[in-house]
Design an enzyme around this catalytic site. Structure first.
Site, PDB file in Angstrom:
ATOM      1  N   LYS A  56       0.970  -1.033  -0.088  1.00 25.16           N
ATOM      2  CA  LYS A  56       0.155   0.157  -0.003  1.00 25.16           C
ATOM      3  C   LYS A  56       0.803   1.374  -0.079  1.00 25.16           C
ATOM      4  O   LYS A  56       0.585   2.189  -0.790  1.00 25.16           O
ATOM      5  CB  LYS A  56      -0.928  -0.027   1.119  1.00 25.16           C
ATOM      6  CG  LYS A  56      -2.177  -1.011   0.976  1.00 25.16           C
ATOM      7  CD  LYS A  56      -3.240  -0.635   2.000  1.00 25.16           C
ATOM      8  CE  LYS A  56      -4.480  -1.883   1.483  1.00 25.16           C
ATOM      9  NZ  LYS A  56      -5.613  -1.538   2.876  1.00 25.16           N
ATOM     10  N   LYS A  89      -5.590 -11.455  -7.103  1.00 25.19           N
ATOM     11  CA  LYS A  89      -6.861 -11.531  -6.463  1.00 25.19           C
ATOM     12  C   LYS A  89      -7.836 -10.353  -7.269  1.00 25.19           C
ATOM     13  O   LYS A  89      -7.406  -9.199  -7.324  1.00 25.19           O
ATOM     14  CB  LYS A  89      -6.740 -11.093  -5.123  1.00 25.19           C
ATOM     15  CG  LYS A  89      -8.051 -11.506  -4.160  1.00 25.19           C
ATOM     16  CD  LYS A  89      -7.553 -11.416  -2.908  1.00 25.19           C
ATOM     17  CE  LYS A  89      -8.196 -10.321  -2.212  1.00 25.19           C
ATOM     18  NZ  LYS A  89      -8.236 -10.280  -0.620  1.00 25.19           N
ATOM     19  N   LYS A 125     -11.547  -5.136  -5.262  1.00 21.54           N
ATOM     20  CA  LYS A 125     -12.345  -3.761  -5.441  1.00 21.54           C
ATOM     21  C   LYS A 125     -11.567  -2.581  -5.748  1.00 21.54           C
ATOM     22  O   LYS A 125     -12.333  -1.697  -6.563  1.00 21.54           O
ATOM     23  CB  LYS A 125     -13.349  -3.578  -4.295  1.00 21.54           C
ATOM     24  CG  LYS A 125     -12.639  -3.680  -3.055  1.00 21.54           C
ATOM     25  CD  LYS A 125     -13.771  -3.681  -1.878  1.00 21.54           C
ATOM     26  CE  LYS A 125     -12.882  -3.650  -0.408  1.00 21.54           C
ATOM     27  NZ  LYS A 125     -14.082  -3.770   0.625  1.00 21.54           N
TER      28      LYS A 125
END
Ligand code: TRP
Length: 330
Positions: free
Chosen positions: A113, A195, A198
């Site tokens: 991140k 993966k 979203k």
């Protein structure tokens, strides 16, 4: 004997995907009989990235609606918003003082991140796993169903709990991570090696639970496969096709062998359309219920208020015990 306790949560950032549903929520529904369950919307965790305030509010409510529409019975499960149980933030602070910079620096998600949001590497992003530990430990959760990407955070929660117990005596239950055998790891449709997320930038990579049937069909038609034209489950060599098979299997409960047989003489075009159809069929009743719930804000509010009230009972008990032990006057 009292039921074992489960706690899990989903961040309120972004719209939920087919991956969230098949990989998480659908399994939670299966566990509601056997366990005492706490499912939260991790809206405090969401603050580690910048959100539009209205969107954050709406996403929070939408996730509650999805939980219920997907089959989590609000009478049997404690569904709540993390921020409404203030004990989370409080225990989070306390546990910060029992967590080392070194162990937090090793977190893969923090590194990922930080690379992604280089302009906003805030302290919350760094201590994210500590708040997650507080989420879990407040409820003395035995089991924490998580995706593989969250296992490292679960490990640190266990380490913090063990450290605390060692200093002050048995205080926290040591939680086990739980990756359900039946749960499926759904990958992106455009990049089947990572993966389904979203926060994907390519919207064709993701099926959102809110997507209309024509959009779902279109996205599946565009899904990346390979040039073999053989429907066969080989995640290493055929990640795209295997992911589509996984999705089909999750929606229809068919085994991989059955699916291989079913599409033995069929090309990818037909296969993709069939996968899309299965997903549309699986999501249809959920979407219908979801819309009904979202249109009924009083009902929604009743659910999360009651959830928070119940959650607080257990959370405040744990927090009081912790405070007693460390010398914070209650
Ligand atoms: N960090 C989790 C995720 O991104 C969400 C989460 C927050 C969570 N608190 C939790 C999951 C506690 C399990 C238990 O998926």
């Amino acid at each position: 004997m009292s039921k074992k306790i489960i706690l899990s949560g989903i961040q309120a950032t972004g719209k939920l995907t087919l991956g969230n549903y098949l990989g998480a929520i659908d399994n939670w529904v299966k566990m509601q009989e056997e366990y005492e369950c706490y499912y939260m919307i991790a809206n405090l965790h969401s603050l580690t990235v910048r959100n539009d305030p209205e969107t954050l509010k709406n996403n929070t409510l939408k996730i509650i609606a999805i939980y219920v529409a997907a089959g989590l019975d609000p009478e049997r499960n404690n569904i709540f918003i993390q921020s409404q149980v203030k004990e989370h933030a409080e225990l989070g602070w306390i546990l910060n003082c029992y967590t080392y910079m070194g162990e937090l620096s090793r977190m893969t998600q923090f590194k990922d991140k930080s690379a992604k949001h280089a302009d906003n590497i805030n302290a919350g992003l760094f201590t994210y796993p500590v708040l997650m530990a507080a989420d879990i430990l407040l409820y003395q959760a035995n089991l924490v169903p998580v995706g593989a990407d969250q296992m490292q955070h679960l490990e640190i929660a266990r380490d913090i709990a063990e450290r605390f117990n060692k200093i002050y005596g048995e205080t926290f239950v040591i939680p086990e991570g739980y990756i359900a055998k039946t749960s499926s790891r759904i990958m992106g449709l455009q990049d089947p090696t990572s993966k389904m997320s979203k926060s994907a930038t390519n919207l064709n990579d993701v099926i959102f639970l809110e997507d209309e049937p024509d959009i779902i069909l279109r996205k599946f038609k565009k899904a990346v496969t390979d040039s073999e034209n053989i429907v066969k489950f080989e995640p290493e060599n055929k990640p795209g096709v295997s992911n589509l098979m996984q999705i089909y299997s999750s929606c229809t409960s068919k085994t991989m062998e059955e699916i291989e047989k079913e599409f033995e003489n069929s090309g990818y075009g037909n296969f993709k359309a069939k996968v899309a159809e299965a997903v549309i069929e699986k999501l249809e009743p959920i979407q219908k219920k979801y819309k009904e719930i979202l249109n009924n804000p009083e009902y929604l509010e009743k659910i999360y208020k009651k959830g928070a009230e119940n959650a607080r009972k257990l959370a405040s008990k744990t927090l009081d015990t912790v405070k007693e032990k460390i010398g914070i006057i209650i």
